[in-house]
Design a protein around this motif. Structure first.
Motif, PDB file in Angstrom:
ATOM      1  N   SER A 291       0.792  -1.228   0.000  1.00 29.46           N
ATOM      2  CA  SER A 291       0.000   0.000   0.000  1.00 29.46           C
ATOM      3  C   SER A 291       0.825   1.280   0.000  1.00 29.46           C
ATOM      4  O   SER A 291       0.330   2.321  -0.422  1.00 29.46           O
ATOM      5  N   ILE A 292       2.080   1.223   0.470  1.00 30.32           N
ATOM      6  CA  ILE A 292       2.830   2.475   0.634  1.00 30.32           C
ATOM      7  C   ILE A 292       3.920   2.679  -0.409  1.00 30.32           C
ATOM      8  O   ILE A 292       4.467   3.775  -0.517  1.00 30.32           O
ATOM      9  N   THR A 293       4.254   1.638  -1.183  1.00 29.94           N
ATOM     10  CA  THR A 293       5.329   1.796  -2.164  1.00 29.94           C
ATOM     11  C   THR A 293       4.766   1.824  -3.577  1.00 29.94           C
ATOM     12  O   THR A 293       3.950   0.983  -3.950  1.00 29.94           O
ATOM     13  N   SER A 294       5.204   2.798  -4.354  1.00 26.26           N
ATOM     14  CA  SER A 294       4.833   2.834  -5.774  1.00 26.26           C
ATOM     15  C   SER A 294       5.775   1.903  -6.538  1.00 26.26           C
ATOM     16  O   SER A 294       6.772   1.416  -6.000  1.00 26.26           O
ATOM     17  N   TRP A 295       5.460   1.673  -7.811  1.00 26.84           N
ATOM     18  CA  TRP A 295       6.225   0.703  -8.603  1.00 26.84           C
ATOM     19  C   TRP A 295       7.651   1.146  -8.866  1.00 26.84           C
ATOM     20  O   TRP A 295       8.517   0.324  -9.174  1.00 26.84           O
ATOM     21  N   ASP A 296       7.939   2.427  -8.740  1.00 24.25           N
ATOM     22  CA  ASP A 296       9.307   2.891  -9.016  1.00 24.25           C
ATOM     23  C   ASP A 296      10.098   3.177  -7.739  1.00 24.25           C
ATOM     24  O   ASP A 296      11.204   3.711  -7.792  1.00 24.25           O
ATOM     25  N   GLU A 297       9.552   2.800  -6.581  1.00 24.07           N
ATOM     26  CA  GLU A 297      10.247   3.025  -5.320  1.00 24.07           C
ATOM     27  C   GLU A 297      10.910   1.738  -4.823  1.00 24.07           C
ATOM     28  O   GLU A 297      10.422   0.642  -5.066  1.00 24.07           O
ATOM     29  N   GLU A 298      12.015   1.909  -4.104  1.00 24.20           N
ATOM     30  CA  GLU A 298      12.751   0.784  -3.544  1.00 24.20           C
ATOM     31  C   GLU A 298      12.804   0.906  -2.028  1.00 24.20           C
ATOM     32  O   GLU A 298      12.506   1.954  -1.459  1.00 24.20           O
ATOM     33  N   VAL A 299      13.198  -0.189  -1.380  1.00 20.24           N
ATOM     34  CA  VAL A 299      13.221  -0.257   0.084  1.00 20.24           C
ATOM     35  C   VAL A 299      14.580  -0.778   0.540  1.00 20.24           C
ATOM     36  O   VAL A 299      15.141  -1.694  -0.074  1.00 20.24           O
ATOM     37  N   ILE A 300      15.112  -0.199   1.605  1.00 23.97           N
ATOM     38  CA  ILE A 300      16.317  -0.734   2.229  1.00 23.97           C
ATOM     39  C   ILE A 300      15.932  -1.360   3.565  1.00 23.97           C
ATOM     40  O   ILE A 300      15.115  -0.802   4.306  1.00 23.97           O
ATOM     41  N   THR A 301      16.457  -2.556   3.828  1.00 21.33           N
ATOM     42  CA  THR A 301      16.162  -3.236   5.090  1.00 21.33           C
ATOM     43  C   THR A 301      17.411  -3.261   5.958  1.00 21.33           C
ATOM     44  O   THR A 301      18.515  -3.472   5.461  1.00 21.33           O
ATOM     45  N   CYS A 302      17.225  -3.055   7.243  1.00 27.48           N
ATOM     46  CA  CYS A 302      18.339  -3.066   8.193  1.00 27.48           C
ATOM     47  C   CYS A 302      18.052  -4.065   9.307  1.00 27.48           C
ATOM     48  O   CYS A 302      16.905  -4.220   9.727  1.00 27.48           O
ATOM     49  N   GLY A 303      19.109  -4.702   9.790  1.00 26.61           N
ATOM     50  CA  GLY A 303      18.938  -5.647  10.881  1.00 26.61           C
ATOM     51  C   GLY A 303      19.737  -6.914  10.661  1.00 26.61           C
ATOM     52  O   GLY A 303      20.550  -7.002   9.734  1.00 26.61           O
TER      53      GLY A 303
ATOM     54  N   ASN B 222      -0.818  11.190   8.574  1.00 27.00           N
ATOM     55  CA  ASN B 222      -0.534  11.991   7.388  1.00 27.00           C
ATOM     56  C   ASN B 222       0.246  11.218   6.335  1.00 27.00           C
ATOM     57  O   ASN B 222       0.330  11.638   5.179  1.00 27.00           O
ATOM     58  N   ARG B 223       0.833  10.080   6.695  1.00 27.79           N
ATOM     59  CA  ARG B 223       1.429   9.182   5.705  1.00 27.79           C
ATOM     60  C   ARG B 223       0.367   8.214   5.177  1.00 27.79           C
ATOM     61  O   ARG B 223       0.335   7.888   3.994  1.00 27.79           O
ATOM     62  N   LEU B 224      -0.495   7.770   6.064  1.00 26.10           N
ATOM     63  CA  LEU B 224      -1.524   6.793   5.697  1.00 26.10           C
ATOM     64  C   LEU B 224      -2.482   7.345   4.645  1.00 26.10           C
ATOM     65  O   LEU B 224      -2.844   6.645   3.700  1.00 26.10           O
ATOM     66  N   VAL B 225      -2.889   8.597   4.800  1.00 27.38           N
ATOM     67  CA  VAL B 225      -3.863   9.161   3.859  1.00 27.38           C
ATOM     68  C   VAL B 225      -3.286   9.272   2.442  1.00 27.38           C
ATOM     69  O   VAL B 225      -4.027   9.305   1.460  1.00 27.38           O
ATOM     70  N   GLN B 226      -1.964   9.296   2.334  1.00 24.81           N
ATOM     71  CA  GLN B 226      -1.327   9.387   1.019  1.00 24.81           C
ATOM     72  C   GLN B 226      -1.353   8.053   0.269  1.00 24.81           C
ATOM     73  O   GLN B 226      -0.993   8.010  -0.907  1.00 24.81           O
TER      74      GLN B 226
ATOM     75  N   GLN C  66      -6.722  -7.015  -2.323  1.00 22.41           N
ATOM     76  CA  GLN C  66      -6.733  -7.783  -1.087  1.00 22.41           C
ATOM     77  C   GLN C  66      -5.685  -7.305  -0.083  1.00 22.41           C
ATOM     78  O   GLN C  66      -5.644  -7.773   1.043  1.00 22.41           O
ATOM     79  N   LEU C  67      -4.824  -6.389  -0.513  1.00 20.25           N
ATOM     80  CA  LEU C  67      -3.758  -5.896   0.363  1.00 20.25           C
ATOM     81  C   LEU C  67      -3.808  -4.372   0.447  1.00 20.25           C
ATOM     82  O   LEU C  67      -2.789  -3.700   0.421  1.00 20.25           O
ATOM     83  N   ASP C  68      -5.007  -3.838   0.547  1.00 16.35           N
ATOM     84  CA  ASP C  68      -5.206  -2.392   0.535  1.00 16.35           C
ATOM     85  C   ASP C  68      -5.362  -1.887   1.972  1.00 16.35           C
ATOM     86  O   ASP C  68      -6.448  -1.965   2.560  1.00 16.35           O
ATOM     87  N   LEU C  69      -4.290  -1.364   2.530  1.00 20.06           N
ATOM     88  CA  LEU C  69      -4.294  -0.906   3.917  1.00 20.06           C
ATOM     89  C   LEU C  69      -5.245   0.272   4.112  1.00 20.06           C
ATOM     90  O   LEU C  69      -5.966   0.345   5.106  1.00 20.06           O
TER      91      LEU C  69
END
Length: 219
Positions: A56-68, A180-184, A193-196
């Motif tokens: 729900s929060i990432t567009s198709w052209d965005e990437e994610v970095i994971t830490c841990g 204010n992030r959720l409404v975006q 089926q995965l629409d937050l």
């Protein structure tokens, strides 16, 4: 997965289960929204809640970095790949800025950082300073993915978390999202089926009609 048949009393009970993990401050269940955050109960476990959030929060052209740690980051990386999200693993926590800054500068499409934590994780002043710097300079949204039970995590992070994914003791996944992030995220999900956002709207209908202003001291 988006069906929401939760009664007001069930929602209050669920909120009371979740709150100790989120904050040491007491909130009436139907007034938690005044903190500037929303609690969304998903109809699955933590991994399913995590998938719903990412979808729900990432567009198709965005990437994610994971830490841990490796095991936890590999789990989240696998879930992201199932959604077609480009994931950059960073098998440490960002205390030192050199390496992670180089990654972020080389991959400007990274818009979200996932911190995988468990009950043994300890937040230091240096760590918080690093996260704040990364959020400000690289415009990152901070997602905290709790792999085990934690206590007062938003208090420990001094209110800088944008999204948190967790699970109650009986296996019910949930998302806590900065409003204010959720409404975006409206209309952004990769799957119906995965629409937050849609699930949140369904759960908002159980709220009282009178909505009071946010508690600005807590935001």
């Amino acid at each position: 997965m988006l069906q929401s048949n939760i009664t007001l009393s069930e929602n209050s009970s669920f909120c009371n289960q979740v709150m100790p993990s989120w904050t040491n401050r007491y909130y009436e269940p139907d007034r938690f929204y005044q903190s500037g955050y929303e609690l969304i109960r998903t109809n699955g476990n933590r991994n399913e809640a995590f998938l719903m959030l990412l979808s729900s929060i990432t567009s198709w052209d965005e990437e994610v970095i994971t830490c841990g740690h490796h095991k936890e980051s590999e789990e989240t990386e696998s879930l992201m790949k199932s959604l077609g999200i480009v994931c950059q693993p960073y098998f440490e926590y960002p205390d030192e800025m050199g390496t992670i800054s180089q990654i972020l500068e080389a991959r400007p499409a990274i818009s979200h950082m996932v911190l995988n934590i468990n009950s043994g994780f300890r937040v230091t002043d240096k760590f918080l300073s690093s996260i704040n710097w990364l959020k400000e300079i690289h415009r990152l949204n901070l997602i905290v993915n709790c792999h085990s039970e934690v206590t007062g995590i938003n208090d420990v992070f001094h209110g800088i978390i944008d999204f948190l994914v967790g699970e109650t003791f009986d296996g019910n996944g949930y998302v806590i999202a900065r409003r204010n992030r959720l409404v975006q995220t409206e209309g952004n999900s990769r799957s119906l089926q995965l629409d937050l956002y849609n699930l949140w709207q369904k759960q908002v209908t159980s709220r009282k009609a009178i909505i009071e202003p946010m508690d600005l001291c807590e935001v």
